[in-house]
Design a protein around this motif. Structure first.
Motif, PDB file in Angstrom:
ATOM      1  N   GLU A  23       0.876  -1.361  -0.118  1.00 13.33           N
ATOM      2  CA  GLU A  23      -0.055   0.115   0.111  1.00 13.33           C
ATOM      3  C   GLU A  23       0.734   1.184  -0.066  1.00 13.33           C
ATOM      4  OE1 GLU A  23      -1.279  -2.382   2.068  1.00 13.33           O
ATOM      5  OE2 GLU A  23      -3.404  -2.652   1.355  1.00 13.33           O
ATOM      6  N   ASP A  26       2.410   1.777  -3.330  1.00 11.51           N
ATOM      7  CA  ASP A  26       1.302   2.441  -4.107  1.00 11.51           C
ATOM      8  C   ASP A  26       0.986   4.012  -3.889  1.00 11.51           C
ATOM      9  OD1 ASP A  26       0.771   0.054  -5.359  1.00 11.51           O
ATOM     10  OD2 ASP A  26      -0.876  -0.457  -4.171  1.00 11.51           O
ATOM     11  N   ALA A  29       3.997   5.816  -5.360  1.00 10.66           N
ATOM     12  CA  ALA A  29       3.705   5.917  -7.149  1.00 10.66           C
ATOM     13  C   ALA A  29       2.567   6.819  -7.153  1.00 10.66           C
ATOM     14  CB  ALA A  29       3.215   4.255  -7.503  1.00 10.66           C
ATOM     15  N   ALA A  30       1.160   6.802  -6.524  1.00  8.54           N
ATOM     16  CA  ALA A  30       0.388   7.612  -6.858  1.00  8.54           C
ATOM     17  C   ALA A  30       0.646   9.021  -6.531  1.00  8.54           C
ATOM     18  CB  ALA A  30      -1.012   7.285  -6.001  1.00  8.54           C
ATOM     19  N   GLU A  33       2.246  10.863  -9.449  1.00 11.24           N
ATOM     20  CA  GLU A  33       1.392  11.386 -10.468  1.00 11.24           C
ATOM     21  C   GLU A  33       0.535  12.543 -10.470  1.00 11.24           C
ATOM     22  OE1 GLU A  33       1.765   9.913 -13.337  1.00 11.24           O
ATOM     23  OE2 GLU A  33       2.764   8.120 -12.928  1.00 11.24           O
ATOM     24  N   VAL A  34       0.186  12.846  -9.006  1.00 16.94           N
ATOM     25  CA  VAL A  34      -0.716  14.011  -8.894  1.00 16.94           C
ATOM     26  C   VAL A  34      -0.043  15.292  -8.327  1.00 16.94           C
ATOM     27  CG1 VAL A  34      -2.797  12.370  -8.388  1.00 16.94           C
ATOM     28  CG2 VAL A  34      -1.291  13.232  -6.589  1.00 16.94           C
ATOM     29  N   GLU A  44      -6.921  12.418  -1.614  1.00 16.30           N
ATOM     30  CA  GLU A  44      -7.609  11.519  -2.357  1.00 16.30           C
ATOM     31  C   GLU A  44      -6.847  10.331  -2.959  1.00 16.30           C
ATOM     32  OE1 GLU A  44     -10.739  10.669  -2.631  1.00 16.30           O
ATOM     33  OE2 GLU A  44     -11.214  12.465  -1.415  1.00 16.30           O
ATOM     34  N   ALA A  45      -5.601  10.790  -3.401  1.00 14.82           N
ATOM     35  CA  ALA A  45      -4.603   9.712  -3.874  1.00 14.82           C
ATOM     36  C   ALA A  45      -4.074   8.980  -2.879  1.00 14.82           C
ATOM     37  CB  ALA A  45      -3.454  10.698  -4.601  1.00 14.82           C
ATOM     38  N   ALA A  48      -7.036   6.520  -2.025  1.00 10.98           N
ATOM     39  CA  ALA A  48      -7.322   5.535  -2.738  1.00 10.98           C
ATOM     40  C   ALA A  48      -6.440   4.341  -2.533  1.00 10.98           C
ATOM     41  CB  ALA A  48      -7.307   6.048  -4.144  1.00 10.98           C
ATOM     42  N   THR A  49      -5.199   4.656  -2.298  1.00  7.50           N
ATOM     43  CA  THR A  49      -4.088   3.690  -2.048  1.00  7.50           C
ATOM     44  C   THR A  49      -4.018   3.017  -0.773  1.00  7.50           C
ATOM     45  OG1 THR A  49      -2.716   5.488  -1.862  1.00  7.50           O
ATOM     46  CG2 THR A  49      -2.929   4.322  -4.129  1.00  7.50           C
ATOM     47  N   ALA A  51      -6.596   3.488   2.341  1.00  5.58           N
ATOM     48  CA  ALA A  51      -7.777   3.308   3.015  1.00  5.58           C
ATOM     49  C   ALA A  51      -8.648   2.286   1.949  1.00  5.58           C
ATOM     50  CB  ALA A  51      -8.541   4.298   3.393  1.00  5.58           C
ATOM     51  N   LYS A  52      -8.938   0.914   2.455  1.00  4.00           N
ATOM     52  CA  LYS A  52      -9.572   0.187   1.633  1.00  4.00           C
ATOM     53  C   LYS A  52     -10.894  -0.285   1.995  1.00  4.00           C
ATOM     54  CE  LYS A  52      -6.129  -0.040  -1.504  1.00  4.00           C
ATOM     55  NZ  LYS A  52      -5.157  -1.050  -1.790  1.00  4.00           N
TER      56      LYS A  52
ATOM     57  N   LEU B  26      -9.888  11.447  -9.859  1.00  2.00           N
ATOM     58  CA  LEU B  26      -8.665  11.173  -9.339  1.00  2.00           C
ATOM     59  C   LEU B  26      -8.225   9.670  -9.738  1.00  2.00           C
ATOM     60  CD1 LEU B  26      -6.249  12.828  -8.098  1.00  2.00           C
ATOM     61  CD2 LEU B  26      -6.899  11.312  -6.336  1.00  2.00           C
ATOM     62  N   VAL B  27      -9.163   8.581  -9.189  1.00  2.58           N
ATOM     63  CA  VAL B  27      -8.971   7.254  -9.041  1.00  2.58           C
ATOM     64  C   VAL B  27      -8.893   6.736 -10.443  1.00  2.58           C
ATOM     65  CG1 VAL B  27      -9.794   5.050  -8.264  1.00  2.58           C
ATOM     66  CG2 VAL B  27      -9.676   6.873  -6.854  1.00  2.58           C
ATOM     67  N   PHE B  29      -7.853   8.396 -13.030  1.00  6.04           N
ATOM     68  CA  PHE B  29      -6.622   8.893 -13.667  1.00  6.04           C
ATOM     69  C   PHE B  29      -5.446   7.962 -12.997  1.00  6.04           C
ATOM     70  CE2 PHE B  29      -2.999  11.551 -12.323  1.00  6.04           C
ATOM     71  CZ  PHE B  29      -2.343  11.977 -13.596  1.00  6.04           C
ATOM     72  N   LEU B  30      -5.671   7.566 -11.678  1.00 10.11           N
ATOM     73  CA  LEU B  30      -4.392   7.054 -11.271  1.00 10.11           C
ATOM     74  C   LEU B  30      -4.634   5.599 -11.713  1.00 10.11           C
ATOM     75  CD1 LEU B  30      -4.439   7.955  -7.420  1.00 10.11           C
ATOM     76  CD2 LEU B  30      -2.560   8.491  -9.005  1.00 10.11           C
ATOM     77  N   LEU B  34      -1.082   4.053 -12.926  1.00 16.25           N
ATOM     78  CA  LEU B  34      -0.282   3.022 -12.261  1.00 16.25           C
ATOM     79  C   LEU B  34      -0.527   1.726 -12.784  1.00 16.25           C
ATOM     80  CD1 LEU B  34      -0.885   4.310  -8.533  1.00 16.25           C
ATOM     81  CD2 LEU B  34       0.703   4.984  -9.953  1.00 16.25           C
ATOM     82  N   LYS B 185      -8.124  -6.486  -1.765  1.00 19.82           N
ATOM     83  CA  LYS B 185      -7.966  -4.999  -1.586  1.00 19.82           C
ATOM     84  C   LYS B 185      -6.704  -4.547  -1.807  1.00 19.82           C
ATOM     85  CE  LYS B 185     -12.138  -4.482   1.553  1.00 19.82           C
ATOM     86  NZ  LYS B 185     -12.463  -3.928   2.551  1.00 19.82           N
ATOM     87  N   LEU B 189      -6.766  -0.197  -6.046  1.00 20.59           N
ATOM     88  CA  LEU B 189      -7.291   1.379  -5.710  1.00 20.59           C
ATOM     89  C   LEU B 189      -8.512   1.325  -5.090  1.00 20.59           C
ATOM     90  CD1 LEU B 189      -5.720   3.101  -8.633  1.00 20.59           C
ATOM     91  CD2 LEU B 189      -4.647   2.942  -6.270  1.00 20.59           C
ATOM     92  N   TYR B 190      -8.790   1.905  -4.256  1.00 28.64           N
ATOM     93  CA  TYR B 190     -10.241   1.987  -3.501  1.00 28.64           C
ATOM     94  C   TYR B 190     -10.941   3.343  -3.775  1.00 28.64           C
ATOM     95  CZ  TYR B 190     -13.986   1.262  -0.145  1.00 28.64           C
ATOM     96  OH  TYR B 190     -15.160   1.052   0.532  1.00 28.64           O
TER      97      TYR B 190
END
Lengths: 453, 294
Positions: A23, A26, A29-30, A33-34, A44-45, A48-49, A51-52, B26-27, B29-30, B34, B185, B189-190
């Motif tokens: 995680e 990730d 990596a994320a 990109e932002v 948010e990035a 997303a990577t 908190a699942k 955003l997600v 896009f990612l 990725l 999970k 990406l979530y």
């Protein structure tokens, strides 16, 4: 920055969010990109990577605010930057804040739904009230500040000059309160320089579903899962290979595909037997808080199973299958059971021993190895004879017997609870006061590992 | 849209009729940057599946969809040996061919029936793979997906490993009816999609029912929010708001008053007990302001 992120993840782990190395990778990596300068994108990035799940996300939000705010504060202290609230609001420049002006500004911000401004105003409001005057309890302070500012949801009294003021939306007000709360929490963290003790999420989790229909829907979901599992697991599957009959007709048919060679045997399909379920539900005063939950479980069970007989008991037992079959609305059912369940005429003290005796005489002939008995009760006998041996007979006759207890395991066998005497004869005894527990029960019944709490 | 920024993704999605909020854009896009699968969760009818479809439209990729259900297995999701063709091959070439040749031959790609997952991997053009309602399957199936999701490859015992030639965008949706495994999970990406804000929902409704006047659309969304705030078994989804908007258009309604509401209520509320509750609470509320105005 990497160190900051690692520290953040460390805190998340401390709160029980599973953040693995993958995680983290990730997340980095994320982030490459932002745009880092956009707070929204940054958060948010990360979310997303990292908190699942919804729960993780909630913890994430709380910690995110706290963590990055604190590290910013720490930096500020290091570099000797002092906070000054400049130009946050038109009314905010002076030393003393004019209450009514502040209140007006907040109203405007709420109406416009401007989040940043609300935050600034919340800080101002707190400052206006003086940090020292706070009671130290965040919730109390929030309400006090809100009241002093004269902010209430709904229609507003007209202005002093008689002009109308727009009503305040409850949601917007809660939004402002949230800002207040957050700022106050930050303040507290700053002052005490410690994180508040782990948040009371566990407490919330414990709360009984207070009968809203969505909880009811959750119970229904859990029960419909249970239905599938009860139907496909356990007795029905035993000896599946044994006694299977070859279906000659279908085998021949299938052999046409393979040039007349019966490569694959076709068997007569086995019709799964319908599980028979007997549910006994305690509705005495000692389980009042849980009985709504239990009744909703019963309600859901009736929705899913045809062959279900349900009983409620206090001192004596009374069959309520019919009530459930003829009424669809949960509220009506609850009312009818309390009024005509046939248990209202007794002292209100549970007599488990007597219940088993009655159940055995009335029902025992219908019990067979296919039937499942589920008891919902706290096993508090009020000092009366528990008749565990009768219970054992019931357990023996029924295929399976489960006990769902609305009390935490800790309280079992304290006072007049005789859970141990009954537990021995059960195929399983579970604590059960939330839908989560119910799901857990379903999982265990299905033979899966219990979900971690 | 394959390159660019979050804003461009958002714009591209809007261009094909999907108004994404910040996190969703955003997600998405990612996910492309990725090469990671996206797990989308949220209540029913908030546009989870629609997001995948929109992505496929916006990127001009083909959409490969795998609808999950209980009891879905490898044979239906990944690949299956074409049994009949194999038999034919054996029977046809029985006389001249050596057994070894036949054996090698019948387990070649020619005899493979591609199912959605395999299709997505083997496709020469990049695709969008939608694995819908993953929570409906059992854990074993999830485990099977892991190889695909992390390495974009499928191992077939007789053939070896098949690697993706192009990177698919993978979208998994779940209604949260079951807790998914950590392993799954971790690879995704979530994204949590929720009911949209008032303004955004209004835009969505107007996008799908462009003839609806703005005032009516606003009123509609407000009523929907009112209904959602009640304690219902099944709150109305975005899809239902859109249906309702279209119904109102068909009915030629000019305002949502109590009468129109009671007539068309069944579009947005679909449980008997819910209907009673909504009629009682919202219906009355709708009647009041009108009386006050007139």
């Amino acid at each position: 920055m990497a160190a900051k992120l690692l520290g953040f993840c460390e805190e998340l782990r401390g709160e029980g969010v599973a953040v693995g190395t993958s995680e983290l990778l990730d997340a980095f990596a994320a982030l490459s990109e932002v745009d880092w300068t956009s707070r929204e994108d940054f958060r948010e990035a990360l979310a997303a990577t990292i908190a699942k799940s919804q729960d993780d996300r909630r913890v994430f939000e709380l910690l995110f605010e706290r963590y990055f705010f604190r590290s910013a504060e720490a930096e500020a202290v290091q570099h000797g930057v002092t906070e000054h609230q400049e130009g946050a609001t038109p009314a905010g420049e002076g030393e003393r804040f004019d209450m009514s002006e502040l209140s007006e500004a907040i109203r405007e911000a709420m109406e416009a739904g401007d989040d940043d401004r609300m935050r600034d105003l919340a800080r101002l409001a707190i400052a206006a009230f003086g940090r020292a005057e706070g009671s130290g309890v965040v919730g109390v302070d929030v309400q006090r500040i809100r009241r002093t500012l004269g902010l209430t949801a709904g229609q507003q009294p007209p202005n002093e000059d008689g002009s109308e003021r727009p009503p305040i939306d409850r949601e917007q007000l809660t939004g402002f309160e949230r800002h207040l709360r957050r700022e106050l929490e930050r303040d507290l963290i700053e002052r005490t320089e410690t994180l508040p003790p782990s948040r009371p999420l566990a407490e919330l989790d414990r709360a009984l579903p207070t009968s809203p229909t969505q909880d009811l829907a959750a119970v229904h979901r859990a029960v419909s899962q249970m239905k599938r599992r009860l139907a496909t697991l356990g007795h029905e599957q035993r000896g599946r290979k044994k006694g299977q009959m070859v279906d000659v007709r279908r085998t021949m048919r299938a052999s046409l595909e393979t040039g007349g060679v019966p490569l694959r045997l076709r068997y007569r399909p086995k019709r799964p037997r319908r599980p028979e379920i007997y549910v006994l539900c305690d509705v005495s005063t000692s389980v009042t808080s849980a009985s709504v939950f239990f009744l909703s479980v019963l309600h859901a069970l009736h929705d899913s199973f045809r062959k279900l007989r349900s009983f409620v008991f206090i001192e004596r037992i009374s069959e309520v299958t019919e009530v459930f079959e003829h009424e669809r609305d949960f509220a009506t059912i609850a009312q009818r059971i309390s009024s005509e369940g046939g248990v209202a005429d007794v002292s209100g003290y549970t007599d488990y021993g007597r219940v088993w005796l009655e159940f055995l005489t009335e029902i025992s002939e219908e019990l067979d190895p296919r039937s499942t008995v589920i008891v919902l009760g706290d096993a508090r006998t009020n000092g009366r004879e528990p008749h565990a041996e009768v219970f054992a007979q019931v357990a023996e006759k029924a295929g399976r017997l489960f006990w769902l207890n609305p009390e935490p395991k800790l309280y079992w066998n304290y006072g007049d609870s005789v859970m141990a005497a009954y537990e021995r004869h059960c195929d399983g005894a579970f604590e059960c006061w939330t839908t989560k527990h119910l799901e857990n029960f379903v999982n265990v019944v299905a033979g899966a590992a219990p979900t971690p709490e | 849209m394959d390159n660019g920024s979050v804003a461009e993704v958002k714009e591209a999605l809007a261009g094909v009729g999907y108004l994404a909020d910040e996190p969703a854009a955003l997600v998405s896009f990612l996910a492309q940057k990725l090469d990671k699968p996206v797990l989308v969760e949220g209540p029913a009818g908030v546009g989870k599946t629609e997001l995948a479809k929109a992505l496929s439209r916006a990127t001009g990729r083909e959409l490969v969809r795998l609808q999950c259900y209980e009891g879905l297995d490898e044979a239906k999701a990944m690949y299956e040996w074409n049994y009949r063709k194999q038999l034919l091959r054996i029977q046809a070439g029985g006389s001249q061919g050596e057994w070894e040749d036949v054996q090698d031959d019948i387990f070649s790609a020619d005899f493979l029936l591609e199912r959605p997952l395999m299709q997505a991997i083997a496709s020469p053009e990049p695709v969008v793979l939608l694995i819908d309602e993953i929570d409906k399957t059992d854990q074993e199936f999830e485990a099977m997906l892991l190889e695909l999701l992390s390495d974009f490859q499928i191992t077939i015992p007789e053939l070896g490993r098949i690697e993706a030639t192009t990177m698919p965008i993978v979208v998994l949706t779940s209604n949260d009816s079951r807790e998914l495994t950590e392993a799954l999970k971790r690879r995704c990406l979530y994204l949590w999609l929720d009911y949209p804000e008032l303004e955004r929902e209004m835009e969505i409704v107007r996008l799908h029912a462009p003839d609806l006047p703005e005032t009516l659309a606003r009123r509609l969304v407000e009523v929907i929010r009112m209904v959602r705030s009640l304690d219902l078994k099944k709150p109305p989804s975005i899809a239902e708001s859109i249906d309702w908007a279209r119904t109102l258009l068909l009915m030629g309604a000019e305002d949502i008053d109590q009468e129109t509401f009671t007539q068309s209520m069944s579009i947005i509320v679909k449980h008997r007990t819910d209907i009673d509750l909504v009629a009682e609470r919202v219906g009355v509320k709708l009647a009041d302001p009108l009386r006050a105005e007139s």
